[in-house]
Design an enzyme around this catalytic site. Sequence first.
Site, mmCIF file in Angstrom:
data_model
loop_
_atom_site.group_PDB
_atom_site.id
_atom_site.type_symbol
_atom_site.label_atom_id
_atom_site.label_comp_id
_atom_site.label_asym_id
_atom_site.label_seq_id
_atom_site.Cartn_x
_atom_site.Cartn_y
_atom_site.Cartn_z
ATOM 1 N N LYS A 77 28.696 -5.071 26.575
ATOM 2 C CA LYS A 77 29.435 -6.160 25.932
ATOM 3 C C LYS A 77 29.386 -7.377 26.854
ATOM 4 C CE LYS A 77 33.968 -6.995 23.735
ATOM 5 N NZ LYS A 77 35.299 -6.417 23.441
ATOM 6 N N SER A 152 36.475 -6.368 18.554
ATOM 7 C CA SER A 152 35.604 -7.423 18.985
ATOM 8 C C SER A 152 34.262 -6.964 19.557
ATOM 9 C CB SER A 152 36.313 -8.255 20.054
ATOM 10 O OG SER A 152 36.573 -7.475 21.202
ATOM 11 N N SER A 176 39.400 -2.841 20.093
ATOM 12 C CA SER A 176 38.056 -3.432 20.024
ATOM 13 C C SER A 176 36.893 -2.501 20.314
ATOM 14 C CB SER A 176 37.958 -4.630 20.963
ATOM 15 O OG SER A 176 38.506 -5.756 20.337
#
Length: 487
Positions: A77, A152, A176
């Site tokens: 990420k 996310s 997330s």
Amino acid sequence: MGEWSALAISQGVRDGELKAVEIAEETLSRIETNDPLLHAFLHVSPELALKRAAELDERIAKGEDPGRLSGVPVALKDNLCTRDMPTTAASAILDGWIPPYDATVVSRLKESGAVIIGKTNMDEFAMGSSTENSAFGATRNPHDPARVPGGSSGGSAVAVAASLVPLALGSDTGGSIRQPAALCGVVGMKPTYGMVSRYGLIAFASSLDQIGPFAATVADAAVLLEVIAGHDGYDSTSLDRQPPSLLDQLDRGVDGLKVGVVSELLEGADPAVAVQVRLAAETLANAGALVEDTSIPVLTYSLPAYYLLAPAEASSNLARYDGVRYGLRVDAPDVESMNSRTREKGFGAEVKRRIMLGTYALSAGYYDAFYLQAQKVRTLVINGFSAAYESYDLLLSPTSPTTAFPLGSRLADPLSMYLSDICTIPSNLAGHPAMSIPFGTDDDGLPVGVQLMAPALGEAVMVRAAAVLEAAESHLSGQQRRDEDEQ
Ligand code: GLN
């Protein structure tokens, strides 16, 4: 190409039957073919990956063992700092920033022989549930490109769901990792707070943030967590204890375990999701667990408490983006207007909303009514869980109340977006581990995720139950149920 799992790849590479370079080439070609549509990646590093893979192959040829993830391609990420790749947290304010150091999880991946492939798309500063809040464009769900992947950590979930990479890391502040895992049909795990070092994770809400794995299987997620977990002196909240042993627990089953199905978290779930949670409960019961419905009424206050605490912490954490220390600067005649013009231009709408919410909740005159009150609710949530875990080893719920929703459908209404995390937020408030396991589909064939929650440091028991659900999952998909109905 053989089995696309981390365990199979590292075994093959360590045995000399697979070449790390070939695995890296295959990964890069999958990304090249599929990522123009999906947009899971913000940055891919072909040269670095191939060079690294070649070095690993050479070491293996010399008889060395580079580690448990030898030659395994991993996606990160883009809020995890990497000294050799840009790190933007999908924000214009950090566009082009290359950190001077690696996050601890990145160092640990490198030490275990992994090949870092690139950085994945996300909601800006991890604020969102759809990956549409990225400053660099949305990511699409591989099961239906007209739908969101969740967020996310949507890019990491998609990278694994589309088999671009076998493993990815995400971060989970309110869901997330788990919510995009559910919407994309992969395994996603949020570890106990303090289990994984946050050093080098761009901070959103520091008392809630945890880094964790995405994988296609429970075993792959377990090995990735084993590799990244463990004490780190660079994170003052890091737990000073041995990383958990998970992989050797997966065959232990759930016989005799007590599992509570949390009724407050089932309320409001789509019927298709609720059906799968009931089937998961039945599966655990058939495997010997004692499963019953339970109630933790205080959990209904988790969402409002989170949307005061997380923005409050974010408003403080994001004060550092001032046009001086990182990334973007918009020039202006004096420092104050340089600061504000930089922040005006560099932050997206959702990030600004959070900063304002958080600043308001912390401001003199409102602190007691909002921030302090939310902290008290947080304590009550912890107490509610503690009481439940006196009776149960694990709790079960939906991961997300719905399956993947159409792109754009929740952007105009922040509250409907926030509700995506209603089932995942409680474990963040408590600091407890929780994970999402794919469990069948809805009537449109979209993946459903069920959530297992455990008390602090309960990862081992949690993955045992996850393995039982995973083994049963393939027999219980929505498609199969429909086929059976028709017969
Ligand atoms: N969707 C939640 C939020 O926007 C959770 C985000 C996260 O876990 N990083 O705050």
